[in-house]
Design a protein around this motif. Structure first.
Motif, PDB file in Angstrom:
ATOM      1  N   ILE A   1       0.791  -1.232   0.000  1.00  0.00           N
ATOM      2  CA  ILE A   1       0.000   0.000   0.000  1.00  0.00           C
ATOM      3  C   ILE A   1       0.823   1.281   0.000  1.00  0.00           C
ATOM      4  CG2 ILE A   1      -1.903  -1.196   1.145  1.00  0.00           C
ATOM      5  CD1 ILE A   1      -1.069   0.194   3.763  1.00  0.00           C
ATOM      6  N   THR A   2       2.152   1.196  -0.129  1.00  0.00           N
ATOM      7  CA  THR A   2       2.957   2.410  -0.086  1.00  0.00           C
ATOM      8  C   THR A   2       2.948   3.113  -1.435  1.00  0.00           C
ATOM      9  OG1 THR A   2       5.061   1.429  -0.791  1.00  0.00           O
ATOM     10  CG2 THR A   2       4.474   1.232   1.553  1.00  0.00           C
ATOM     11  N   GLU A   3       3.291   4.380  -1.418  1.00  0.00           N
ATOM     12  CA  GLU A   3       3.355   5.132  -2.677  1.00  0.00           C
ATOM     13  C   GLU A   3       4.372   4.509  -3.618  1.00  0.00           C
ATOM     14  OE1 GLU A   3       3.898   9.698  -4.380  1.00  0.00           O
ATOM     15  OE2 GLU A   3       4.069   9.311  -2.217  1.00  0.00           O
ATOM     16  N   ASN A   4       5.478   4.028  -3.086  1.00  0.00           N
ATOM     17  CA  ASN A   4       6.503   3.421  -3.930  1.00  0.00           C
ATOM     18  C   ASN A   4       5.977   2.178  -4.648  1.00  0.00           C
ATOM     19  OD1 ASN A   4       9.333   3.327  -4.862  1.00  0.00           O
ATOM     20  ND2 ASN A   4       9.404   1.417  -3.705  1.00  0.00           N
ATOM     21  N   ASP A   5       5.093   1.426  -3.993  1.00  0.00           N
ATOM     22  CA  ASP A   5       4.503   0.254  -4.639  1.00  0.00           C
ATOM     23  C   ASP A   5       3.709   0.663  -5.878  1.00  0.00           C
ATOM     24  OD1 ASP A   5       5.358  -1.794  -2.797  1.00  0.00           O
ATOM     25  OD2 ASP A   5       3.898  -1.020  -1.368  1.00  0.00           O
ATOM     26  N   PHE A   6       2.928   1.731  -5.755  1.00  0.00           N
ATOM     27  CA  PHE A   6       2.135   2.204  -6.891  1.00  0.00           C
ATOM     28  C   PHE A   6       3.034   2.799  -7.965  1.00  0.00           C
ATOM     29  CE2 PHE A   6      -1.152   1.626  -3.814  1.00  0.00           C
ATOM     30  CZ  PHE A   6      -2.317   1.444  -4.529  1.00  0.00           C
ATOM     31  N   ARG A   7       4.083   3.512  -7.533  1.00  0.00           N
ATOM     32  CA  ARG A   7       5.014   4.102  -8.494  1.00  0.00           C
ATOM     33  C   ARG A   7       5.715   3.024  -9.319  1.00  0.00           C
ATOM     34  NH1 ARG A   7       8.341   6.193  -5.180  1.00  0.00           N
ATOM     35  NH2 ARG A   7       7.430   8.275  -5.039  1.00  0.00           N
ATOM     36  N   ARG A   8       6.194   1.967  -8.642  1.00  0.00           N
ATOM     37  CA  ARG A   8       6.907   0.901  -9.351  1.00  0.00           C
ATOM     38  C   ARG A   8       5.990   0.172 -10.335  1.00  0.00           C
ATOM     39  NH1 ARG A   8      10.589   0.034 -10.966  1.00  0.00           N
ATOM     40  NH2 ARG A   8      11.403  -1.995 -10.299  1.00  0.00           N
ATOM     41  N   ALA A   9       4.735  -0.021  -9.953  1.00  0.00           N
ATOM     42  CA  ALA A   9       3.789  -0.653 -10.872  1.00  0.00           C
ATOM     43  C   ALA A   9       3.579   0.213 -12.108  1.00  0.00           C
ATOM     44  CB  ALA A   9       2.461  -0.910 -10.161  1.00  0.00           C
ATOM     45  N   LYS A  10       3.500   1.524 -11.894  1.00  0.00           N
ATOM     46  CA  LYS A  10       3.333   2.448 -13.007  1.00  0.00           C
ATOM     47  C   LYS A  10       4.566   2.437 -13.910  1.00  0.00           C
ATOM     48  CE  LYS A  10       1.120   5.680 -15.280  1.00  0.00           C
ATOM     49  NZ  LYS A  10      -0.175   5.382 -15.961  1.00  0.00           N
ATOM     50  N   GLU A  11       5.743   2.414 -13.321  1.00  0.00           N
ATOM     51  CA  GLU A  11       6.980   2.393 -14.095  1.00  0.00           C
ATOM     52  C   GLU A  11       7.082   1.141 -14.958  1.00  0.00           C
ATOM     53  OE1 GLU A  11       9.739   4.967 -10.933  1.00  0.00           O
ATOM     54  OE2 GLU A  11       9.908   2.776 -11.037  1.00  0.00           O
ATOM     55  N   ARG A  12       6.484   0.061 -14.498  1.00  0.00           N
ATOM     56  CA  ARG A  12       6.495  -1.184 -15.258  1.00  0.00           C
ATOM     57  C   ARG A  12       5.338  -1.236 -16.266  1.00  0.00           C
ATOM     58  NH1 ARG A  12       8.838  -4.253 -10.236  1.00  0.00           N
ATOM     59  NH2 ARG A  12      10.713  -5.181 -11.185  1.00  0.00           N
ATOM     60  N   ASP A  13       4.552  -0.176 -16.320  1.00  0.00           N
ATOM     61  CA  ASP A  13       3.436  -0.080 -17.255  1.00  0.00           C
ATOM     62  C   ASP A  13       2.412  -1.192 -17.027  1.00  0.00           C
ATOM     63  OD1 ASP A  13       2.096   1.284 -19.259  1.00  0.00           O
ATOM     64  OD2 ASP A  13       2.957   0.050 -20.865  1.00  0.00           O
ATOM     65  N   LEU A  14       2.195  -1.537 -15.741  1.00  0.00           N
ATOM     66  CA  LEU A  14       1.170  -2.510 -15.397  1.00  0.00           C
ATOM     67  C   LEU A  14      -0.192  -1.830 -15.358  1.00  0.00           C
ATOM     68  CD1 LEU A  14       3.128  -4.476 -12.645  1.00  0.00           C
ATOM     69  CD2 LEU A  14       2.629  -5.223 -14.981  1.00  0.00           C
ATOM     70  N   GLU A  15      -1.245  -2.638 -15.330  1.00  0.00           N
ATOM     71  CA  GLU A  15      -2.589  -2.082 -15.446  1.00  0.00           C
ATOM     72  C   GLU A  15      -3.368  -2.080 -14.134  1.00  0.00           C
ATOM     73  OE1 GLU A  15      -4.452  -3.182 -19.506  1.00  0.00           O
ATOM     74  OE2 GLU A  15      -2.929  -4.726 -19.141  1.00  0.00           O
ATOM     75  N   PHE A  16      -2.854  -2.743 -13.099  1.00  0.00           N
ATOM     76  CA  PHE A  16      -3.508  -2.730 -11.796  1.00  0.00           C
ATOM     77  C   PHE A  16      -2.554  -3.269 -10.743  1.00  0.00           C
ATOM     78  CE2 PHE A  16      -4.256  -7.014 -13.316  1.00  0.00           C
ATOM     79  CZ  PHE A  16      -4.066  -7.797 -12.183  1.00  0.00           C
ATOM     80  N   VAL A  17      -2.892  -3.042  -9.490  1.00  0.00           N
ATOM     81  CA  VAL A  17      -2.211  -3.689  -8.375  1.00  0.00           C
ATOM     82  C   VAL A  17      -3.236  -4.506  -7.600  1.00  0.00           C
ATOM     83  CG1 VAL A  17      -0.386  -1.962  -8.146  1.00  0.00           C
ATOM     84  CG2 VAL A  17      -2.515  -1.701  -6.844  1.00  0.00           C
ATOM     85  N   GLU A  18      -2.769  -5.552  -6.955  1.00  0.00           N
ATOM     86  CA  GLU A  18      -3.597  -6.366  -6.068  1.00  0.00           C
ATOM     87  C   GLU A  18      -3.083  -6.202  -4.645  1.00  0.00           C
ATOM     88  OE1 GLU A  18      -4.365 -11.089  -5.047  1.00  0.00           O
ATOM     89  OE2 GLU A  18      -3.815 -10.519  -7.091  1.00  0.00           O
ATOM     90  N   LEU A  19      -3.985  -5.992  -3.713  1.00  0.00           N
ATOM     91  CA  LEU A  19      -3.617  -5.777  -2.309  1.00  0.00           C
ATOM     92  C   LEU A  19      -4.160  -6.925  -1.466  1.00  0.00           C
ATOM     93  CD1 LEU A  19      -4.430  -1.952  -2.088  1.00  0.00           C
ATOM     94  CD2 LEU A  19      -2.256  -3.047  -2.693  1.00  0.00           C
ATOM     95  N   ASP A  20      -3.268  -7.792  -0.991  1.00  0.00           N
ATOM     96  CA  ASP A  20      -3.652  -8.923  -0.151  1.00  0.00           C
ATOM     97  C   ASP A  20      -3.317  -8.584   1.289  1.00  0.00           C
ATOM     98  OD1 ASP A  20      -4.391 -10.171  -2.473  1.00  0.00           O
ATOM     99  OD2 ASP A  20      -2.515 -11.271  -2.688  1.00  0.00           O
ATOM    100  N   VAL A  21      -4.337  -8.345   2.079  1.00  0.00           N
ATOM    101  CA  VAL A  21      -4.121  -7.766   3.408  1.00  0.00           C
ATOM    102  C   VAL A  21      -3.706  -8.814   4.430  1.00  0.00           C
ATOM    103  CG1 VAL A  21      -5.806  -5.977   2.871  1.00  0.00           C
ATOM    104  CG2 VAL A  21      -6.537  -7.956   4.193  1.00  0.00           C
ATOM    105  N   ASN A  22      -4.218 -10.033   4.336  1.00  0.00           N
ATOM    106  CA  ASN A  22      -3.878 -11.128   5.245  1.00  0.00           C
ATOM    107  C   ASN A  22      -3.872 -10.684   6.712  1.00  0.00           C
ATOM    108  OD1 ASN A  22      -3.741 -12.419   2.818  1.00  0.00           O
ATOM    109  ND2 ASN A  22      -1.528 -12.610   2.782  1.00  0.00           N
ATOM    110  N   ASP A  23      -2.700 -10.724   7.372  1.00  0.00           N
ATOM    111  CA  ASP A  23      -2.647 -10.309   8.778  1.00  0.00           C
ATOM    112  C   ASP A  23      -2.395  -8.805   8.947  1.00  0.00           C
ATOM    113  OD1 ASP A  23      -0.050 -10.284   7.897  1.00  0.00           O
ATOM    114  OD2 ASP A  23       0.769 -11.443   9.566  1.00  0.00           O
TER     115      ASP A  23
END
Length: 258
Positions: free
Chosen positions: A9-31
């Motif tokens: 959920i960090t900003e860097n996670d979203f930034r890296r996904a964007k840099e890789r030109d991906l189309e979505f992120v999945e957030l698995d919250v678990n514990d």
């Protein structure tokens, strides 16, 4: 089909996904469910800033039923997670159901159906579909018998499918995809590698033993047009090598997506 990956959920996670030109992120919250719920506003901001949708939210491994019945605290928490997913414009929530040894198989299925019915009702109120993961982690709803009993009854319950779980259990993932692919809502791309019939490692998808071309061919035949979510899961591919592995998987599947 859309290509994305599991991240956090960090900003860097979203930034890296964007840099890789991906189309979505999945957030698995678990514990980390409470951490996720405490930061929904920031997650929404990052999603908007990087034009990176949240493609799915999920919770693995928790105990949903007991011999006394439905675990109300877990039901309440998952209801909050579904509503939070809706607030992020996410239309998929992924869950599972544990098996209670003191109860019969029928009784377990009955309780699982009752539990899922309540999640489906919450989801319908906020336009979120519910899918069950086929991971074996504290979950018995992962293959034909359970699908026949539970999904056969609950027409609005879907499947999050990962071929590796079937492979490691000695099953036929292509047959499961043929038989149940019309209920698939979300796909995990995780490599699997067995040596001497034992699990060795989960290398980057595309660098493993899964017949991904045949798998996607069945998905296309079933009319699947949903998410393909990369799941880095190796005990060897970490750090720089792990990053190269993710990039390899992205390139590999872009050649398969029509």
């Amino acid at each position: 089909m859309k290509l994305g990956m599991i991240t956090w959920i960090t900003e860097n996670d979203f930034r890296r996904a964007k840099e890789r030109d991906l189309e979505f992120v999945e957030l698995d919250v678990n514990d980390r469910a409470e951490e996720f719920l405490d930061h929904v506003t920031e997650i929404a901001e990052y999603s908007k800033k990087y034009s990176m949708p949240v493609g799915a939210v999920g919770r693995w491994g928790s105990t949903r039923i007991s011999k006394e019945g439905i675990c109300k605290d877990e039901l309440e928490l998952e209801s909050k997670l579904i509503e939070a997913a809706a607030g992020l414009n996410c239309e998929i929530y992924i869950t599972g159901c544990n098996y209670v040894e003191e109860l019969s198989y029928f009784e377990n299925c009955k309780l699982a159906i009752e539990y899922f019915e309540q999640l489906i009702a919450v989801g319908k109120n906020c336009r979120v579909k519910i899918a069950v993961y086929n991971c074996r982690w504290n979950n018995f709803v992962h293959s034909d018998m359970a699908y026949t009993m539970i999904h056969g009854y609950l027409k609005d319950l879907y499947i999050k499918y990962d071929p590796s779980h079937c492979i490691y259990a000695g099953g036929d993932y292509l047959k499961e995809t043929r038989d149940w692919g019309d209920r698939f809502l979300h796909i995990h791309l995780k490599g699997s590698l067995k040596i001497d019939n034992e699990r060795f490692d989960d290398p980057p998808a595309g660098m493993d033993q899964t017949n991904w071309g045949a798998f996607l061919a069945i998905l296309y035949a079933k009319g699947y047009d949903g998410n393909l979510s990369i799941e880095p899961h190796s005990s060897h591919w970490w750090g720089e090598l792990g990053e190269k592995g993710i990039d390899y998987t992205i390139k590999y599947f872009r050649n398969l997506i029509l």
